[in-house]
Design an enzyme around this catalytic site. Sequence first.
Site, PDB file in Angstrom:
ATOM      1  N   GLY A  18       0.842  -1.206   0.000  1.00 31.56           N
ATOM      2  CA  GLY A  18       0.000   0.000   0.000  1.00 31.56           C
ATOM      3  C   GLY A  18       0.870   1.246   0.000  1.00 31.56           C
ATOM      4  O   GLY A  18       1.933   1.258   0.608  1.00 31.56           O
ATOM      5  N   ARG A  86       3.881 -16.114  -5.494  1.00 35.02           N
ATOM      6  CA  ARG A  86       2.499 -16.628  -5.532  1.00 35.02           C
ATOM      7  C   ARG A  86       1.732 -15.749  -6.506  1.00 35.02           C
ATOM      8  O   ARG A  86       0.899 -14.954  -6.128  1.00 35.02           O
ATOM      9  CB  ARG A  86       1.888 -16.575  -4.122  1.00 35.02           C
ATOM     10  CG  ARG A  86       0.608 -17.363  -3.966  1.00 35.02           C
ATOM     11  CD  ARG A  86       0.181 -17.445  -2.510  1.00 35.02           C
ATOM     12  NE  ARG A  86      -1.149 -18.024  -2.391  1.00 35.02           N
ATOM     13  CZ  ARG A  86      -2.280 -17.321  -2.450  1.00 35.02           C
ATOM     14  NH1 ARG A  86      -2.246 -15.995  -2.584  1.00 35.02           N
ATOM     15  NH2 ARG A  86      -3.443 -17.926  -2.343  1.00 35.02           N
ATOM     16  N   ASP A 122       5.493  -5.330   5.408  1.00 40.85           N
ATOM     17  CA  ASP A 122       5.879  -6.708   5.764  1.00 40.85           C
ATOM     18  C   ASP A 122       5.671  -7.709   4.633  1.00 40.85           C
ATOM     19  O   ASP A 122       6.502  -8.583   4.429  1.00 40.85           O
ATOM     20  CB  ASP A 122       5.192  -7.148   7.071  1.00 40.85           C
ATOM     21  CG  ASP A 122       3.710  -7.381   6.886  1.00 40.85           C
ATOM     22  OD1 ASP A 122       3.089  -6.626   6.115  1.00 40.85           O
ATOM     23  OD2 ASP A 122       3.180  -8.316   7.498  1.00 40.85           O
ATOM     24  N   THR A 144       5.326   2.029   5.868  1.00 43.40           N
ATOM     25  CA  THR A 144       3.896   1.757   6.112  1.00 43.40           C
ATOM     26  C   THR A 144       3.330   2.736   7.138  1.00 43.40           C
ATOM     27  O   THR A 144       3.995   3.064   8.132  1.00 43.40           O
ATOM     28  CB  THR A 144       3.588   0.319   6.591  1.00 43.40           C
ATOM     29  OG1 THR A 144       2.219   0.254   7.012  1.00 43.40           O
ATOM     30  CG2 THR A 144       4.446  -0.140   7.757  1.00 43.40           C
ATOM     31  N   ASP A 146       1.159   1.857   9.020  1.00 43.27           N
ATOM     32  CA  ASP A 146       0.777   1.017  10.165  1.00 43.27           C
ATOM     33  C   ASP A 146       1.871   0.964  11.234  1.00 43.27           C
ATOM     34  O   ASP A 146       1.582   0.581  12.374  1.00 43.27           O
ATOM     35  CB  ASP A 146       0.466  -0.410   9.712  1.00 43.27           C
ATOM     36  CG  ASP A 146      -0.589  -0.468   8.620  1.00 43.27           C
ATOM     37  OD1 ASP A 146      -1.414   0.466   8.558  1.00 43.27           O
ATOM     38  OD2 ASP A 146      -0.589  -1.435   7.838  1.00 43.27           O
ATOM     39  N   ASP A 148       4.117  -1.152  11.684  1.00 35.26           N
ATOM     40  CA  ASP A 148       4.110  -2.492  12.308  1.00 35.26           C
ATOM     41  C   ASP A 148       5.241  -3.393  11.830  1.00 35.26           C
ATOM     42  O   ASP A 148       5.181  -4.606  12.008  1.00 35.26           O
ATOM     43  CB  ASP A 148       2.756  -3.177  12.052  1.00 35.26           C
ATOM     44  CG  ASP A 148       2.480  -3.389  10.570  1.00 35.26           C
ATOM     45  OD1 ASP A 148       3.244  -2.865   9.732  1.00 35.26           O
ATOM     46  OD2 ASP A 148       1.510  -4.079  10.234  1.00 35.26           O
ATOM     47  N   ARG A 190      -4.205  -2.082  10.305  1.00 34.86           N
ATOM     48  CA  ARG A 190      -4.223  -3.549  10.216  1.00 34.86           C
ATOM     49  C   ARG A 190      -4.231  -4.197  11.595  1.00 34.86           C
ATOM     50  O   ARG A 190      -5.031  -3.830  12.420  1.00 34.86           O
ATOM     51  CB  ARG A 190      -3.039  -4.017   9.378  1.00 34.86           C
ATOM     52  CG  ARG A 190      -3.480  -4.596   8.072  1.00 34.86           C
ATOM     53  CD  ARG A 190      -2.363  -4.947   7.162  1.00 34.86           C
ATOM     54  NE  ARG A 190      -1.093  -5.122   7.792  1.00 34.86           N
ATOM     55  CZ  ARG A 190      -0.223  -6.059   7.493  1.00 34.86           C
ATOM     56  NH1 ARG A 190      -0.521  -6.936   6.559  1.00 34.86           N
ATOM     57  NH2 ARG A 190       0.943  -6.133   8.076  1.00 34.86           N
TER      58      ARG A 190
HETATM   59  O1  F6P Z   1      -0.986  -1.457   5.241  1.00 36.23           O
HETATM   60  C1  F6P Z   1      -1.526  -0.205   4.922  1.00 36.23           C
HETATM   61  C2  F6P Z   1      -3.025  -0.272   4.906  1.00 36.23           C
HETATM   62  O2  F6P Z   1      -3.519   1.031   4.618  1.00 36.23           O
HETATM   63  C3  F6P Z   1      -3.671  -0.818   6.175  1.00 36.23           C
HETATM   64  O3  F6P Z   1      -3.699   0.114   7.214  1.00 36.23           O
HETATM   65  C4  F6P Z   1      -5.020  -1.232   5.641  1.00 36.23           C
HETATM   66  O4  F6P Z   1      -5.547  -2.251   6.456  1.00 36.23           O
HETATM   67  C5  F6P Z   1      -4.723  -1.731   4.264  1.00 36.23           C
HETATM   68  O5  F6P Z   1      -3.487  -1.140   3.884  1.00 36.23           O
HETATM   69  C6  F6P Z   1      -5.765  -1.378   3.225  1.00 36.23           C
HETATM   70  O6  F6P Z   1      -5.412  -1.976   2.011  1.00 36.23           O
HETATM   71  P1  F6P Z   1      -6.080  -1.604   0.598  1.00 36.23           P
HETATM   72  O7  F6P Z   1      -5.319  -0.457   0.035  1.00 36.23           O
HETATM   73  O8  F6P Z   1      -5.903  -2.848  -0.208  1.00 36.23           O
HETATM   74  O9  F6P Z   1      -7.497  -1.270   0.855  1.00 36.23           O
END
Ligand code: F6P
Length: 367
Positions: A18, A86, A122, A144, A146, A148, A190
């Site tokens: 992301g 994958r 990650d 990120t 997050d 994390d 997340r």
């Molecule tokens: O990892 C970044 C993040 O924005 C998370 O906080 C969220 O859960 C996820 O990506 C959302 O992903 P997408 O862009 O696929 O909706």
Amino acid sequence: MRMAAKKKKTLGIMTGGGDCPGLNAVIRAVVKTALNDYGMDVIGFRDGYHGLVTGRAVRLRNDDVSGILARGGTILGTSNTHDPFRWAELNRGKLTYHDRSAKAAASCRRHKLSGLVIIGGDGTMASARKLSDMGLGIVGVPKTIDNDLAGTDKTFGFDTAVQTASDLIDKLRDTAQSHNRVMVVEVMGRYAGWLALTSGVAGGADVILLPEIPYDLAKIGEALKARARRGKRYSILVVAEGARPKGGTMTVARTEATSPDPIRLGGVGQALSGFIEKRFRLETRVTVLGHVQRGGSPLASDRVLCTRFGVKAAELAAAGTFGGMVALRGDDLIAVPLKQVAGKIRLVPEDHPLIAAARAVGTCFGD
Ligand code: F6P
């Protein structure tokens, strides 16, 4: 003054997962350092691992990265649904999965890369580790909102996302106060509560719910009612998308079959709001901050971190030091082996000082 490398080397770069504020700032720092300090050429792959596997690449020059320090997004594009190990393909309406890592390695050979800087979270780092195990010269950079990622004190993009969320919480407070409502604010993050905890504290939230501390609805009700008794007829409740009730599970919004982590969380705010209205008879509204947290110009602190991360990544690549991820440890930058990062996530410890500080000022964690 550093000496230019004798034989011209080529460095690859890509952004995966992301997007988040500061990606362009890292790209700029890597490209400028590699070109100007080490005399390397730089090739950027489009749309994360998709471009690496399919060979979509572009030469990056100083002009391409000029003026992008403050720009959100990524000039290279990204993807959180492609994994070289994958690789999903649609055959007669059915998804099949294949190992396309040999194609990724072939792309690196085609461009005669001496190294590849992979900027990601990650999921991206897990594949980066496997590419490194295949013998490719990989340097990771931790990204990120997050926050994390294991191995680093902080990921870039986090500070900016916290600021965005807390600015929005401030706005929601105004309207919450005017209408005497409970405002439920769902933030991303997340499986980790860093974003909810930090933006919640910055926004003065009355209740903060984290994935790491399962909540009890009765405790939330007590906190909201106690505020009402003190004459505070509005409340701000910040909930991480990964928060869950005691003995319950996280709320899944959708699944992305081709993604390294197919789970997309979301919806806990709406569910909570329903419970609060029904059980405690308090008027409630929900705001899901969503992808707005991933956009915007990076804050100064992120621009600085991104520049440091990018310079360090280019230095490691120029020195031929591969197999690690650039990481922040205190004020220092180090390289953490990718195997110590891959497959792990960093959660908020229950004894984190910020949780203690929030409790000290009366914040309820629903426990
Ligand atoms: O990892 C970044 C993040 O924005 C998370 O906080 C969220 O859960 C996820 O990506 C959302 O992903 P997408 O862009 O696929 O909706």
